[in-house]
Design a protein around this motif. Structure first.
Motif, PDB file in Angstrom:
ATOM      1  N   MET A 142      -6.987   2.323   2.601  1.00 47.97           N
ATOM      2  CA  MET A 142      -7.243   3.513   3.406  1.00 47.97           C
ATOM      3  C   MET A 142      -7.080   4.708   2.467  1.00 47.97           C
ATOM      4  O   MET A 142      -5.967   5.020   2.051  1.00 47.97           O
ATOM      5  CB  MET A 142      -6.232   3.642   4.548  1.00 47.97           C
ATOM      6  CG  MET A 142      -6.066   2.436   5.441  1.00 47.97           C
ATOM      7  SD  MET A 142      -7.453   2.065   6.515  1.00 47.97           S
ATOM      8  CE  MET A 142      -7.559   3.545   7.461  1.00 47.97           C
ATOM      9  N   THR A 187      -1.686  12.884   1.275  1.00 50.11           N
ATOM     10  CA  THR A 187      -1.631  11.515   1.818  1.00 50.11           C
ATOM     11  C   THR A 187      -1.355  11.580   3.314  1.00 50.11           C
ATOM     12  O   THR A 187      -0.323  12.117   3.727  1.00 50.11           O
ATOM     13  CB  THR A 187      -0.540  10.675   1.116  1.00 50.11           C
ATOM     14  OG1 THR A 187      -0.801  10.686  -0.280  1.00 50.11           O
ATOM     15  CG2 THR A 187      -0.551   9.239   1.596  1.00 50.11           C
ATOM     16  N   HIS A 242      -2.704   8.404  10.236  1.00 49.71           N
ATOM     17  CA  HIS A 242      -3.937   7.971  10.900  1.00 49.71           C
ATOM     18  C   HIS A 242      -3.746   6.593  11.542  1.00 49.71           C
ATOM     19  O   HIS A 242      -4.163   6.356  12.675  1.00 49.71           O
ATOM     20  CB  HIS A 242      -5.064   7.946   9.866  1.00 49.71           C
ATOM     21  CG  HIS A 242      -6.397   7.554  10.411  1.00 49.71           C
ATOM     22  ND1 HIS A 242      -7.140   8.380  11.211  1.00 49.71           N
ATOM     23  CD2 HIS A 242      -7.107   6.407  10.278  1.00 49.71           C
ATOM     24  CE1 HIS A 242      -8.258   7.760  11.552  1.00 49.71           C
ATOM     25  NE2 HIS A 242      -8.263   6.561  11.001  1.00 49.71           N
ATOM     26  N   ARG A 288       0.811  -1.223   0.000  1.00 47.25           N
ATOM     27  CA  ARG A 288       0.000   0.000   0.000  1.00 47.25           C
ATOM     28  C   ARG A 288       0.844   1.273   0.000  1.00 47.25           C
ATOM     29  O   ARG A 288       0.328   2.368   0.186  1.00 47.25           O
ATOM     30  CB  ARG A 288      -0.914   0.019   1.241  1.00 47.25           C
ATOM     31  CG  ARG A 288      -1.870  -1.183   1.425  1.00 47.25           C
ATOM     32  CD  ARG A 288      -2.709  -1.491   0.206  1.00 47.25           C
ATOM     33  NE  ARG A 288      -3.901  -2.282   0.529  1.00 47.25           N
ATOM     34  CZ  ARG A 288      -4.295  -3.359  -0.113  1.00 47.25           C
ATOM     35  NH1 ARG A 288      -3.577  -3.854  -1.111  1.00 47.25           N
ATOM     36  NH2 ARG A 288      -5.420  -3.977   0.215  1.00 47.25           N
ATOM     37  N   LYS A 327      -2.849   8.802   5.445  1.00 50.08           N
ATOM     38  CA  LYS A 327      -3.429   7.570   5.992  1.00 50.08           C
ATOM     39  C   LYS A 327      -2.480   6.838   6.941  1.00 50.08           C
ATOM     40  O   LYS A 327      -2.923   6.239   7.919  1.00 50.08           O
ATOM     41  CB  LYS A 327      -3.891   6.643   4.865  1.00 50.08           C
ATOM     42  CG  LYS A 327      -2.823   6.425   3.789  1.00 50.08           C
ATOM     43  CD  LYS A 327      -2.526   4.997   3.549  1.00 50.08           C
ATOM     44  CE  LYS A 327      -1.387   4.809   2.597  1.00 50.08           C
ATOM     45  NZ  LYS A 327      -0.704   3.566   2.730  1.00 50.08           N
ATOM     46  N   ASP A 328      -1.170   6.905   6.680  1.00 51.61           N
ATOM     47  CA  ASP A 328      -0.231   6.222   7.579  1.00 51.61           C
ATOM     48  C   ASP A 328      -0.190   6.939   8.925  1.00 51.61           C
ATOM     49  O   ASP A 328      -0.073   6.297   9.976  1.00 51.61           O
ATOM     50  CB  ASP A 328       1.163   6.148   6.961  1.00 51.61           C
ATOM     51  CG  ASP A 328       1.205   5.214   5.762  1.00 51.61           C
ATOM     52  OD1 ASP A 328       0.272   4.406   5.613  1.00 51.61           O
ATOM     53  OD2 ASP A 328       2.153   5.292   4.966  1.00 51.61           O
ATOM     54  N   SER A 356      -6.996   8.576   1.666  1.00 52.21           N
ATOM     55  CA  SER A 356      -6.883   9.925   2.258  1.00 52.21           C
ATOM     56  C   SER A 356      -7.659  10.839   1.303  1.00 52.21           C
ATOM     57  O   SER A 356      -7.252  11.008   0.158  1.00 52.21           O
ATOM     58  CB  SER A 356      -5.436  10.404   2.306  1.00 52.21           C
ATOM     59  OG  SER A 356      -4.589   9.459   2.901  1.00 52.21           O
ATOM     60  N   GLU A 398       5.928   8.817   5.174  1.00 55.56           N
ATOM     61  CA  GLU A 398       4.834   9.599   4.550  1.00 55.56           C
ATOM     62  C   GLU A 398       5.044  11.119   4.518  1.00 55.56           C
ATOM     63  O   GLU A 398       5.105  11.773   5.548  1.00 55.56           O
ATOM     64  CB  GLU A 398       3.554   9.289   5.323  1.00 55.56           C
ATOM     65  CG  GLU A 398       2.298   9.792   4.643  1.00 55.56           C
ATOM     66  CD  GLU A 398       1.072   9.277   5.372  1.00 55.56           C
ATOM     67  OE1 GLU A 398       0.333   8.465   4.796  1.00 55.56           O
ATOM     68  OE2 GLU A 398       0.838   9.685   6.532  1.00 55.56           O
ATOM     69  N   GLU A 409       0.485   0.727   6.152  1.00 53.97           N
ATOM     70  CA  GLU A 409      -0.829   0.107   5.911  1.00 53.97           C
ATOM     71  C   GLU A 409      -0.684  -1.362   5.497  1.00 53.97           C
ATOM     72  O   GLU A 409      -1.466  -2.218   5.934  1.00 53.97           O
ATOM     73  CB  GLU A 409      -1.587   0.895   4.832  1.00 53.97           C
ATOM     74  CG  GLU A 409      -2.990   0.360   4.593  1.00 53.97           C
ATOM     75  CD  GLU A 409      -3.705   1.076   3.455  1.00 53.97           C
ATOM     76  OE1 GLU A 409      -3.205   2.106   2.964  1.00 53.97           O
ATOM     77  OE2 GLU A 409      -4.784   0.589   3.061  1.00 53.97           O
ATOM     78  N   VAL A 443      -9.768  10.181   6.428  1.00 50.47           N
ATOM     79  CA  VAL A 443      -9.257   8.878   5.998  1.00 50.47           C
ATOM     80  C   VAL A 443     -10.425   7.901   6.024  1.00 50.47           C
ATOM     81  O   VAL A 443     -11.117   7.793   7.041  1.00 50.47           O
ATOM     82  CB  VAL A 443      -8.121   8.384   6.921  1.00 50.47           C
ATOM     83  CG1 VAL A 443      -7.651   6.999   6.514  1.00 50.47           C
ATOM     84  CG2 VAL A 443      -6.953   9.355   6.884  1.00 50.47           C
ATOM     85  N   TYR A 444     -10.644   7.207   4.912  1.00 49.48           N
ATOM     86  CA  TYR A 444     -11.764   6.263   4.821  1.00 49.48           C
ATOM     87  C   TYR A 444     -11.256   4.897   4.376  1.00 49.48           C
ATOM     88  O   TYR A 444     -10.596   4.795   3.336  1.00 49.48           O
ATOM     89  CB  TYR A 444     -12.805   6.771   3.812  1.00 49.48           C
ATOM     90  CG  TYR A 444     -13.451   8.063   4.254  1.00 49.48           C
ATOM     91  CD1 TYR A 444     -14.526   8.056   5.140  1.00 49.48           C
ATOM     92  CD2 TYR A 444     -12.954   9.290   3.822  1.00 49.48           C
ATOM     93  CE1 TYR A 444     -15.103   9.251   5.568  1.00 49.48           C
ATOM     94  CE2 TYR A 444     -13.529  10.480   4.252  1.00 49.48           C
ATOM     95  CZ  TYR A 444     -14.596  10.451   5.126  1.00 49.48           C
ATOM     96  OH  TYR A 444     -15.154  11.636   5.556  1.00 49.48           O
ATOM     97  N   GLU A 445     -11.571   3.888   5.141  1.00 51.11           N
ATOM     98  CA  GLU A 445     -11.237   2.532   4.710  1.00 51.11           C
ATOM     99  C   GLU A 445     -12.388   2.004   3.875  1.00 51.11           C
ATOM    100  O   GLU A 445     -13.516   1.889   4.371  1.00 51.11           O
ATOM    101  CB  GLU A 445     -10.999   1.602   5.907  1.00 51.11           C
ATOM    102  CG  GLU A 445     -10.603   0.212   5.414  1.00 51.11           C
ATOM    103  CD  GLU A 445     -10.345  -0.804   6.522  1.00 51.11           C
ATOM    104  OE1 GLU A 445     -10.381  -0.446   7.703  1.00 51.11           O
ATOM    105  OE2 GLU A 445     -10.105  -1.973   6.159  1.00 51.11           O
TER     106      GLU A 445
END
Ligand SMILES: Cc1cc2nc3c(=O)[nH]c(=O)nc-3n(C[C@H](O)[C@H](O)[C@H](O)COP(=O)(O)O)c2cc1C
Length: 433
Positions: free
Chosen positions: A243, A91, A96, A56, A93-94, A245, A86, A214, A255-257
């Motif tokens: 995930m 971006t 998060h 990811r 998500k990491d 961003s 990151e 991730e 952030v949405y999975e």
């Protein structure tokens, strides 16, 4: 707000994220116990291959194949590094995951380190993620206290000393070979490749397993629940969730999975709550500024590595940036050109000079001082520097400009014709990031 039911990677915890008891209650460290007591490294690799998990961190490389390469390398001294460098615009998500799932990441790292038979293991965290680093250290101390990390883990004779490494605060430092260079006290500059991929020539010149945050958070769930559980969502070639961003012109950035293969429209409308103020979508960067944009008529594209590649763009690390119709595309592009200029490490002349010249030409056009010749030079320069350099930074900088001119040429030409930006004035961000 959207909720994703099982199978999902991110766990809801009844307690603060660093609290090991909250993590244990949702099956935390069960996969690690299984690896310590029952599964051989080969069996772990087989399960990962069966899951079809792909990295990811941006490239989407099959994780099981990478682990196999390191495990079975003819050179027997191995290392493991989790890449939490990151630093790409859009971006987060990491960050998060570091914040909300530190134990899950630690568990993934332990499994990776043991499977790769690593001599030493590190989590390389972006220098700016101070709070996340502290939380991670707190969680790590708890995991050590419970016997999951350290010497003679759970009485098995296995020793793993996982260390948090304060990384460099630059974009290029996230490129795996630059990251490994900086870990050895050298400037964070990518190595020339091939032949030096980390799986063959990594930390201290030895085979090194490098995985994204991730990717590693997926590992304990796959081993605990099984590969079949994992493949229930996503696409055939890109199973599982991602995930995303989501930022820019949306009502609910975050952030949405979501399952791999969700459409861009679903992501923007269902997760992001649409575009604010009833404005329309002009463009979307589906994989951050280094991949081509898509336009409003392509919103039904599936968000996975293969579908986006086929459409001429890419998923990258799924930093989705939405641009609305009130935005000047020249200004938007200039903003990211300035980012690439500031982040070039300067090692490769085409990147060092290319990113500066691209940003200069973009500045000139945005200021209304550009000519048709400048527009031609801009595209010519993109052609010259694309694909050069030891990493993909300058290619990303070129793809950004090429995609912007291809899709919004009329806006560039309007700036040239009017000798000014036709959009209301806004301060241009020329910050060197
Ligand atoms: C300029 C540049 C920046 C990168 N930044 C990151 C990063 O911050 N985090 C990351 O995991 N991968 C980053 N990558 C990709 C890594 O080099 C590498 O492919 C990744 O860490 C491998 O992990 P994965 O197989 O789990 O995806 C970057 C690549 C480039 C070219």
């Amino acid at each position: 707000m959207v909720t994703l039911t099982e199978p999902r990677v991110l766990q809801k915890l009844d307690g603060p994220p660093w609290d090991i008891d909250a993590y244990l209650k949702v099956g935390g460290y069960e996969a690690w116990k299984k690896c310590v007591r029952e599964l051989s490294p080969e069996q772990v690799v087989q399960e990962l291959k069966a899951s079809g998990l792909r990295g990811r961190g941006g490239a989407g490389f099959p994780t099981g194949v990478k682990w196999d390469k390191v495990l079975n390398h003819r050179v027997k001294e191995h290392y493991f590094v989790c890449n939490a460098g990151e630093h790409e615009p859009g971006t987060f998500k990491d960050r998060h995951l570091l914040k909300t799932a530190p134990h899950q990441l630690i568990e993934g790292c332990l499994i990776a380190s043991h499977t790769a038979q690593a001599k030493a293991s590190f989590i390389y965290v972006n220098h700016e993620y101070e709070e996340e680093r502290e939380n991670l250290k707190r969680a790590l101390a708890q995991a050590k206290e419970r016997g999951f990390v350290g010497k003679n883990i759970l009485g098995s004779g296995i020793d793993i000393d996982l260390q948090v490494f304060e990384g460099h605060g630059s974009y290029v430092a996230g490129e795996e070979t630059a990251m490994l260079e900086s870990m050895q006290g050298r400037p964070a500059m990518p190595r020339q490749k091939p032949p030096f991929y980390p799986t063959d020539f990594g930390l201290y010149g030895k085979p090194t397993l490098v995985n994204n945050v991730e990717t590693l958070c997926n590992i304990p769930r796959i081993l605990y629940k099984g590969a079949q559980w994992f493949t229930q969502v996503g696409t055939e070639k890109c199973p599982g969730t991602m995930m995303f961003s989501l930022s820019g012109a949306v009502n609910r950035p975050g952030v949405y999975e979501m399952p791999m293969g969700i459409t861009i429209r679903q992501l923007i409308e269902t997760c992001g709550g649409g575009v604010p103020g009833g404005r329309k979508i002009k463009a979307v960067f589906p994989g951050g500024p280094a991949f081509s944009m898509i336009t409003a008529d392509q919103l039904d594209l599936a968000m996975d590595f293969d579908s986006l590649k086929k459409a001429g763009t890419g998923l990258g690390s799924a930093g989705v940036i939405v641009v609305d119709d009130a935005t000047c595309m020249v200004r938007q592009t200039l903003k990211f050109s300035n980012f690439f200029k500031g982040e070039s490490c300067g090692q490769c002349p085409p990147c060092r000079m290319g990113t500066i010249n691209l940003a200069n030409l973009m500045t000139k056009i945005e200021a209304g001082e550009g000519t048709q010749k400048d527009l031609d030079s801009l595209l010519q320069l993109c052609g010259f520097v694309k694909g050069t350099g030891y990493c993909t930074l300058v290619t990303g900088a070129s793809v950004l400009v090429q995609s912007s001119v291809k899709l919004f040429r009329h806006e560039f030409e309007e700036h040239i014709r009017l000798h000014r930006c036709p959009y209301p004035a806004a301060p241009v961000d020329t910050t060197v990031h």
